[in-house]
Design an enzyme around this catalytic site. Structure first.
Site, PDB file in Angstrom:
ATOM      1  CE  LYS A  21      -2.019  -1.050   3.925  1.00  0.00           C
ATOM      2  NZ  LYS A  21      -1.354  -2.323   4.200  1.00  0.00           N
ATOM      3  NE  ARG A  96      -5.038  -1.478   9.082  1.00  0.00           N
ATOM      4  CZ  ARG A  96      -3.876  -0.864   8.888  1.00  0.00           C
ATOM      5  NH1 ARG A  96      -3.785   0.218   8.189  1.00  0.00           N
ATOM      6  NH2 ARG A  96      -2.789  -1.368   9.384  1.00  0.00           N
ATOM      7  NE  ARG A 135       7.585  -2.993   6.204  1.00  0.00           N
ATOM      8  CZ  ARG A 135       6.266  -2.996   6.251  1.00  0.00           C
ATOM      9  NH1 ARG A 135       5.551  -2.384   5.333  1.00  0.00           N
ATOM     10  NH2 ARG A 135       5.644  -3.638   7.219  1.00  0.00           N
ATOM     11  NE  ARG A 168       6.043  -0.748   9.848  1.00  0.00           N
ATOM     12  CZ  ARG A 168       4.920  -0.766   9.111  1.00  0.00           C
ATOM     13  NH1 ARG A 168       4.882  -0.116   7.958  1.00  0.00           N
ATOM     14  NH2 ARG A 168       3.859  -1.424   9.523  1.00  0.00           N
ATOM     15  NE  ARG A 179       1.907  -5.273  11.076  1.00  0.00           N
ATOM     16  CZ  ARG A 179       2.946  -5.063  10.258  1.00  0.00           C
ATOM     17  NH1 ARG A 179       4.129  -5.581  10.507  1.00  0.00           N
ATOM     18  NH2 ARG A 179       2.790  -4.320   9.193  1.00  0.00           N
TER      19      ARG A 179
HETATM   20  P1  AP5 Z   1       4.794  -1.673   1.848  1.00  0.00           P
HETATM   21  O1  AP5 Z   1       4.554  -0.744   0.722  1.00  0.00           O
HETATM   22  O2  AP5 Z   1       5.542  -1.176   3.025  1.00  0.00           O
HETATM   23  O3  AP5 Z   1       3.420  -2.393   2.302  1.00  0.00           O
HETATM   24  P2  AP5 Z   1       2.188  -1.857   3.118  1.00  0.00           P
HETATM   25  O4  AP5 Z   1       0.978  -2.460   2.528  1.00  0.00           O
HETATM   26  O5  AP5 Z   1       2.262  -0.378   3.238  1.00  0.00           O
HETATM   27  O6  AP5 Z   1       2.467  -2.585   4.486  1.00  0.00           O
HETATM   28  P3  AP5 Z   1       2.362  -2.042   5.970  1.00  0.00           P
HETATM   29  O7  AP5 Z   1       3.051  -3.043   6.844  1.00  0.00           O
HETATM   30  O8  AP5 Z   1       2.807  -0.617   6.062  1.00  0.00           O
HETATM   31  O9  AP5 Z   1       0.842  -2.141   6.211  1.00  0.00           O
HETATM   32  P4  AP5 Z   1       0.155  -2.186   7.553  1.00  0.00           P
HETATM   33  O10 AP5 Z   1      -1.224  -2.013   7.145  1.00  0.00           O
HETATM   34  O11 AP5 Z   1       0.434  -3.374   8.386  1.00  0.00           O
HETATM   35  O12 AP5 Z   1       0.891  -1.042   8.396  1.00  0.00           O
HETATM   36  P5  AP5 Z   1       0.518   0.458   8.711  1.00  0.00           P
HETATM   37  O13 AP5 Z   1       1.767   1.224   8.745  1.00  0.00           O
HETATM   38  O14 AP5 Z   1      -0.586   0.911   7.868  1.00  0.00           O
HETATM   39  O15 AP5 Z   1       5.551  -2.964   1.227  1.00  0.00           O
HETATM   40  C1  AP5 Z   1       5.942  -4.038   2.069  1.00  0.00           C
HETATM   41  C2  AP5 Z   1       7.321  -4.572   1.623  1.00  0.00           C
HETATM   42  O16 AP5 Z   1       7.179  -5.175   0.326  1.00  0.00           O
HETATM   43  C3  AP5 Z   1       8.400  -3.474   1.450  1.00  0.00           C
HETATM   44  O17 AP5 Z   1       9.631  -4.012   1.823  1.00  0.00           O
HETATM   45  C4  AP5 Z   1       8.356  -3.166  -0.073  1.00  0.00           C
HETATM   46  O18 AP5 Z   1       9.599  -2.681  -0.548  1.00  0.00           O
HETATM   47  C5  AP5 Z   1       8.007  -4.521  -0.648  1.00  0.00           C
HETATM   48  N1  AP5 Z   1       7.207  -4.461  -1.884  1.00  0.00           N
HETATM   49  C6  AP5 Z   1       6.246  -3.550  -2.197  1.00  0.00           C
HETATM   50  N2  AP5 Z   1       5.690  -3.842  -3.414  1.00  0.00           N
HETATM   51  C7  AP5 Z   1       6.314  -4.984  -3.849  1.00  0.00           C
HETATM   52  C8  AP5 Z   1       6.180  -5.793  -5.021  1.00  0.00           C
HETATM   53  N3  AP5 Z   1       5.291  -5.501  -5.996  1.00  0.00           N
HETATM   54  N4  AP5 Z   1       6.968  -6.890  -5.131  1.00  0.00           N
HETATM   55  C9  AP5 Z   1       7.856  -7.203  -4.151  1.00  0.00           C
HETATM   56  N5  AP5 Z   1       8.049  -6.477  -3.033  1.00  0.00           N
HETATM   57  C10 AP5 Z   1       7.269  -5.374  -2.864  1.00  0.00           C
HETATM   58  O19 AP5 Z   1      -0.025   0.314  10.183  1.00  0.00           O
HETATM   59  C11 AP5 Z   1       0.834  -0.040  11.258  1.00  0.00           C
HETATM   60  C12 AP5 Z   1       0.029  -0.152  12.534  1.00  0.00           C
HETATM   61  O20 AP5 Z   1      -0.542   1.121  12.847  1.00  0.00           O
HETATM   62  C13 AP5 Z   1      -1.167  -1.107  12.474  1.00  0.00           C
HETATM   63  O21 AP5 Z   1      -0.779  -2.435  12.750  1.00  0.00           O
HETATM   64  C14 AP5 Z   1      -2.057  -0.523  13.554  1.00  0.00           C
HETATM   65  O22 AP5 Z   1      -1.597  -0.862  14.837  1.00  0.00           O
HETATM   66  C15 AP5 Z   1      -1.858   0.974  13.379  1.00  0.00           C
HETATM   67  N6  AP5 Z   1      -2.830   1.556  12.422  1.00  0.00           N
HETATM   68  C16 AP5 Z   1      -2.553   2.134  11.217  1.00  0.00           C
HETATM   69  N7  AP5 Z   1      -3.682   2.561  10.622  1.00  0.00           N
HETATM   70  C17 AP5 Z   1      -4.697   2.248  11.449  1.00  0.00           C
HETATM   71  C18 AP5 Z   1      -6.098   2.415  11.388  1.00  0.00           C
HETATM   72  N8  AP5 Z   1      -6.708   2.993  10.333  1.00  0.00           N
HETATM   73  N9  AP5 Z   1      -6.841   1.962  12.438  1.00  0.00           N
HETATM   74  C19 AP5 Z   1      -6.279   1.394  13.511  1.00  0.00           C
HETATM   75  N10 AP5 Z   1      -4.943   1.195  13.622  1.00  0.00           N
HETATM   76  C20 AP5 Z   1      -4.160   1.614  12.613  1.00  0.00           C
HETATM   77 MG    MG Z   2       2.607   0.959   4.827  1.00  0.00          MG
END
Ligand code: AP5
Ligand code: MG
Length: 228
Positions: A21, A96, A135, A168, A179
């Protein structure tokens, strides 16, 4: 989007943890000239600043749980009210669950706006674990890399701002598993929410980052064209 008199574009990027994402939202935001708004990044910045939101959010993030809706929704809506989001935003990691999706719909409707498009990046679970395990993000701004699929030019250093790359806190093996266990059901609620309003599009998240970006571009163009 593309409709006369309406210049605000709100696109929601959906996907499981690690689906890509953030990687894709940054690219799309650049192409459309609107900000990338990621609740995970906002929470990580709050944790770094040790603000009250950060102290509260950290307890949930480090356990792989969702942060409570009241804090999350308030923070997101505050961010969307900033001047740089006047023409819209690419939302990453929000909504979410169905309560967040409903809160977003209400807040936008109050301003005569709506979510234009929800793009779900589809990646199988085994691949998600691999992606998160490899990552690295930069300390300064959270720019995202992967040791095998998206390495930086100089190992350990961010290409964009030169800051150090770190893992992270929630990318440790046990937290990755929690997660996925905890969050996939609520992702399903959000996917169903946008499917029911007819604005959901699913793209295959497997393949090179540029190919996934091209698939998302096609979907965005398709919606803009059909809106006239
Ligand atoms: P990346 O782009 O980092 O993936 P992502 O989908 O952004 O993954 P996240 O881990 O950031 O999602 P998340 O939803 O768990 O975390 P968030 O920060 O939102 O890509 C992942 C890896 O793959 C990277 O190494 C990248 O280089 C690689 N990659 C990308 N595309 C690729 C491809 N095509 N091929 C191969 N490799 C590839 O949330 C973190 C925490 O915050 C949550 O757990 C929760 O506690 C809290 N939180 C955040 N938002 C909310 C909400 N709305 N409500 C409640 N809690 C929340
Ligand atoms: Mg992310």
């Amino acid at each position: 989007m593309g409709r006369e008199g309406r210049r605000v574009t709100v696109i929601v990027i959906l996907g499981a943890p690690g689906a890509g994402k953030g990687t894709q939202a940054v690219l799309l935001a650049e192409r459309l000239g609107i900000p990338h708004v990621a609740t995970g990044d906002l929470f990580r910045a709050a944790v770094r600043d040790s603000s009250p939101i950060g102290l509260e959010a950290r307890r949930f993030m480090e356990r792989g749980q969702l942060v409570p809706d009241d804090i999350t929704i308030r923070m997101l809506l505050e961010r969307l009210s900033k001047p740089d989001a006047a023409n819209g935003a690419i939302l990453d990691g929000f909504p979410r669950n169905s309560a967040q999706a409903a809160a977003l719909d209400r807040a936008l409707a109050d301003r005569g706006e709506r979510v234009d498009l929800a793009v779900d990046i589809d990646v199988p679970t085994e691949e998600l674990v691999q992606r998160m395990s490899g990552r690295y993000v930069c300390r300064e701004a959270g720019h995202v890399y992967n040791e095998s699929t998206n390495p930086p030019r100089v190992p350990g250093i961010c290409d964009i701002d030169g800051s150090e790359l770190v893992q992270r806190e929630d990318d440790k093996a046990e937290t990755i598993r929690t997660r996925l266990d905890v969050q996939l059901a609520s992702l399903r609620e959000v996917v169903d929410h946008y499917a029911s309003t007819g604005i959901l599009r699913t793209v295959d998240g497997i393949g090179p980052i540029d190919d996934v970006a091209a698939a998302i571009d096609d979907v965005v163009r398709g919606v803009a064209d059909s809106a006239g």
